[in-house]
Design a protein around this motif. Structure first.
Motif, PDB file in Angstrom:
ATOM      1  N   LYS A  15       0.858  -1.184   0.000  1.00 33.70           N
ATOM      2  CA  LYS A  15       0.000   0.000   0.000  1.00 33.70           C
ATOM      3  C   LYS A  15       0.889   1.227   0.000  1.00 33.70           C
ATOM      4  N   GLN A  16       0.595   2.148  -0.903  1.00 35.96           N
ATOM      5  CA  GLN A  16       1.342   3.390  -0.940  1.00 35.96           C
ATOM      6  C   GLN A  16       0.587   4.442  -0.151  1.00 35.96           C
ATOM      7  N   ARG A  17       1.295   5.300   0.536  1.00 34.36           N
ATOM      8  CA  ARG A  17       0.642   6.368   1.258  1.00 34.36           C
ATOM      9  C   ARG A  17       0.159   7.422   0.273  1.00 34.36           C
ATOM     10  N   GLN A  18      -1.039   7.919   0.520  1.00 37.87           N
ATOM     11  CA  GLN A  18      -1.624   8.870  -0.418  1.00 37.87           C
ATOM     12  C   GLN A  18      -0.815  10.155  -0.511  1.00 37.87           C
ATOM     13  N   ASN A  19      -0.213  10.607   0.604  1.00 40.23           N
ATOM     14  CA  ASN A  19       0.502  11.873   0.560  1.00 40.23           C
ATOM     15  C   ASN A  19       1.821  11.790  -0.180  1.00 40.23           C
ATOM     16  N   SER A  20       2.301  10.592  -0.489  1.00 36.60           N
ATOM     17  CA  SER A  20       3.566  10.482  -1.212  1.00 36.60           C
ATOM     18  C   SER A  20       3.386  10.403  -2.712  1.00 36.60           C
ATOM     19  N   THR A  21       2.210   9.957  -3.148  1.00 38.90           N
ATOM     20  CA  THR A  21       1.974   9.848  -4.584  1.00 38.90           C
ATOM     21  C   THR A  21       0.833  10.711  -5.063  1.00 38.90           C
ATOM     22  N   GLY A  22       0.045  11.216  -4.154  1.00 38.38           N
ATOM     23  CA  GLY A  22      -1.071  12.056  -4.545  1.00 38.38           C
ATOM     24  C   GLY A  22      -2.210  11.265  -5.158  1.00 38.38           C
ATOM     25  N   ARG A  23      -2.234   9.967  -5.031  1.00 36.79           N
ATOM     26  CA  ARG A  23      -3.300   9.195  -5.671  1.00 36.79           C
ATOM     27  C   ARG A  23      -4.452   8.993  -4.693  1.00 36.79           C
ATOM     28  N   ASP A  24      -5.674   8.857  -5.221  1.00 39.40           N
ATOM     29  CA  ASP A  24      -6.816   8.576  -4.375  1.00 39.40           C
ATOM     30  C   ASP A  24      -7.209   7.117  -4.558  1.00 39.40           C
ATOM     31  N   LEU A  73       4.868  -3.644   3.020  1.00 39.86           N
ATOM     32  CA  LEU A  73       4.624  -5.024   2.640  1.00 39.86           C
ATOM     33  C   LEU A  73       3.710  -5.665   3.671  1.00 39.86           C
ATOM     34  N   THR A  74       2.510  -6.011   3.262  1.00 40.98           N
ATOM     35  CA  THR A  74       1.582  -6.642   4.189  1.00 40.98           C
ATOM     36  C   THR A  74       1.590  -8.152   3.964  1.00 40.98           C
ATOM     37  N   PRO A  75       1.489  -8.956   5.034  1.00 39.86           N
ATOM     38  CA  PRO A  75       1.238  -8.585   6.435  1.00 39.86           C
ATOM     39  C   PRO A  75       2.501  -8.246   7.219  1.00 39.86           C
ATOM     40  N   LEU A  76       3.668  -8.204   6.575  1.00 38.71           N
ATOM     41  CA  LEU A  76       4.912  -7.908   7.282  1.00 38.71           C
ATOM     42  C   LEU A  76       5.016  -6.405   7.545  1.00 38.71           C
ATOM     43  N   PRO A  77       5.454  -6.017   8.742  1.00 41.94           N
ATOM     44  CA  PRO A  77       5.595  -4.578   9.054  1.00 41.94           C
ATOM     45  C   PRO A  77       6.905  -4.022   8.511  1.00 41.94           C
ATOM     46  N   ILE A  78       7.078  -4.143   7.210  1.00 46.42           N
ATOM     47  CA  ILE A  78       8.311  -3.702   6.572  1.00 46.42           C
ATOM     48  C   ILE A  78       7.980  -2.583   5.588  1.00 46.42           C
ATOM     49  N   ARG A  79       8.671  -1.466   5.719  1.00 43.68           N
ATOM     50  CA  ARG A  79       8.455  -0.328   4.820  1.00 43.68           C
ATOM     51  C   ARG A  79       9.643  -0.202   3.875  1.00 43.68           C
ATOM     52  N   VAL A  80       9.375  -0.168   2.577  1.00 48.24           N
ATOM     53  CA  VAL A  80      10.424  -0.054   1.574  1.00 48.24           C
ATOM     54  C   VAL A  80      10.022   1.019   0.581  1.00 48.24           C
ATOM     55  N   ALA A  98       7.114   1.766 -14.034  1.00 51.81           N
ATOM     56  CA  ALA A  98       6.714   3.144 -14.352  1.00 51.81           C
ATOM     57  C   ALA A  98       6.406   3.914 -13.075  1.00 51.81           C
ATOM     58  N   PHE A  99       5.758   3.260 -12.116  1.00 52.93           N
ATOM     59  CA  PHE A  99       5.489   3.897 -10.829  1.00 52.93           C
ATOM     60  C   PHE A  99       6.794   4.256 -10.130  1.00 52.93           C
ATOM     61  N   ALA A 100       7.757   3.325 -10.143  1.00 57.22           N
ATOM     62  CA  ALA A 100       9.041   3.568  -9.479  1.00 57.22           C
ATOM     63  C   ALA A 100       9.815   4.684 -10.161  1.00 57.22           C
ATOM     64  N   PHE A 101       9.682   4.836 -11.467  1.00 55.59           N
ATOM     65  CA  PHE A 101      10.342   5.939 -12.162  1.00 55.59           C
ATOM     66  C   PHE A 101       9.743   7.279 -11.725  1.00 55.59           C
ATOM     67  N   ALA A 102       8.422   7.297 -11.514  1.00 60.05           N
ATOM     68  CA  ALA A 102       7.768   8.554 -11.149  1.00 60.05           C
ATOM     69  C   ALA A 102       7.947   8.885  -9.675  1.00 60.05           C
ATOM     70  N   TRP A 103       7.864   7.870  -8.814  1.00 56.03           N
ATOM     71  CA  TRP A 103       7.962   8.085  -7.371  1.00 56.03           C
ATOM     72  C   TRP A 103       8.943   7.067  -6.770  1.00 56.03           C
ATOM     73  N   PRO A 104      10.214   7.192  -7.036  1.00 58.33           N
ATOM     74  CA  PRO A 104      11.175   6.167  -6.587  1.00 58.33           C
ATOM     75  C   PRO A 104      11.271   6.041  -5.080  1.00 58.33           C
ATOM     76  N   ASP A 105      10.983   7.118  -4.350  1.00 54.42           N
ATOM     77  CA  ASP A 105      11.122   7.094  -2.899  1.00 54.42           C
ATOM     78  C   ASP A 105       9.788   7.005  -2.173  1.00 54.42           C
ATOM     79  N   ALA A 106       8.704   6.739  -2.904  1.00 53.52           N
ATOM     80  CA  ALA A 106       7.399   6.592  -2.261  1.00 53.52           C
ATOM     81  C   ALA A 106       7.427   5.400  -1.315  1.00 53.52           C
ATOM     82  N   ASP A 107       6.814   5.565  -0.148  1.00 47.59           N
ATOM     83  CA  ASP A 107       6.804   4.491   0.836  1.00 47.59           C
ATOM     84  C   ASP A 107       5.835   3.391   0.433  1.00 47.59           C
TER      85      ASP A 107
END
Length: 285
Positions: A3-12, A148-155, A136-145
């Motif tokens: 799941k990407q955070r909305q504030n990092s990519t601006g997506r709804d 990984l679910t269900p693991l509490p790992i943020r990449v 393509a997503f990684a090219f646009a937002w390479p540092d977006a958080d």
């Protein structure tokens, strides 16, 4: 998957038109092949068999909508659901659809090439196109958080794409249809080539003569010494190259704007671009 955070990519949370249509088409084909078109010939006519590819050119596209079961379909739809909408909003609907199909064809073409060196089973599923969309997503937002679910790992999105590619390689080594799994990486490679070519084309359009400052050079001065007329020439001034801005970083930021719009820039990239703009205006004055 993530799941990407909305504030990092601006997506709804809303699906974009072509992502929704592609998901619906995939689900519809699975239902039809499971209930109405149950004869093996229908499935065989749609899958991509590298040994029959030149006789069945439509399979370079049709295999994208054929899946080996509910779990296979669910994984690919999840990949498209997570990464597809923000990419479609950046590229636009028509460009996104063409890019998605292009990555799918790239995976099929890569599989066809692999069949020259090893035995490759028929290819089904949109994993290659999904990996290209994730790239393509990684090219646009390479540092977006990404979490990984269900693991509490943020990449980061960039790291997540590398993890997806690594997982596909592991499946290629251990799964019974491993060679086909390897073919999906062709979608990732096609996406990389797409953005690389686009970047080079944008740089070529922006490329111009380098800014070089010259000192003024005076004309030769005739001087009479004795009875001889000689010319006194000042020393030739050497051009002084001016390294005004980090050109590679400027090109990278401008390429990103060209591909995905200015909204895709991170806060650091915006500050860098503002700084370059201010320095440029200062030099003009």
């Amino acid at each position: 998957m993530s799941k990407q955070r909305q504030n990092s990519t601006g997506r709804d949370s809303r699906l974009t038109p072509w992502v929704g249509r592609i998901m619906l088409a995939n689900a519809t084909v699975l239902v039809l092949l499971s209930t109405v078109l149950t004869a093996p010939g229908f499935f065989d006519a749609l899958q991509f068999d590298p040994h029959l590819a030149l006789r069945r050119p439509w399979t370079f596209f049709s295999y994208l909508f054929v899946h080996g079961g509910v779990f296979h379909l669910g994984g690919n739809l999840l990949l498209l659901f997570v990464f597809g909408p923000p990419v479609e909003r950046r590229l636009g609907g028509r460009a996104f659809l063409l890019y998605y199909l292009y990555c799918g064809v790239g995976a099929a073409a890569f599989t066809l090439g692999l069949s020259s060196f090893m035995a490759v089973p028929p290819l089904v599923g949109a994993t290659g196109a999904g990996l290209g969309t994730a790239l393509a997503f990684a090219f646009a937002w390479p540092d977006a958080d990404a979490v990984l679910t269900p693991l509490p790992i943020r990449v980061s999105a960039r790291a997540l794409v590398l993890l997806l590619a690594s997982a596909d390689l592991v499946l290629a080594l251990w799964a019974p249809d491993g060679a086909a799994q390897l073919g999906y990486l062709g979608g990732l490679a096609a996406g990389y080539v797409f953005f690389r070519v686009q970047s080079l084309a944008a740089r070529r359009q922006r490329k111009g003569p380098k800014s070089i400052a010259h000192r003024p050079v005076m004309a030769p001065i005739p001087v009479r010494q004795g009875g001889t007329l000689t010319e006194v020439r000042p020393a030739r001034a050497r051009p002084e190259p001016r390294e005004e801005y980090p050109a590679d970083e400027v090109d990278r930021v401008l390429d990103k704007i060209s591909a995905f719009g200015i909204q895709s820039l991170t806060a650091d990239e915006r500050r860098f671009l503002d700084d370059v703009s201010k320095r440029k205006r200062k030099d003009l004055h």
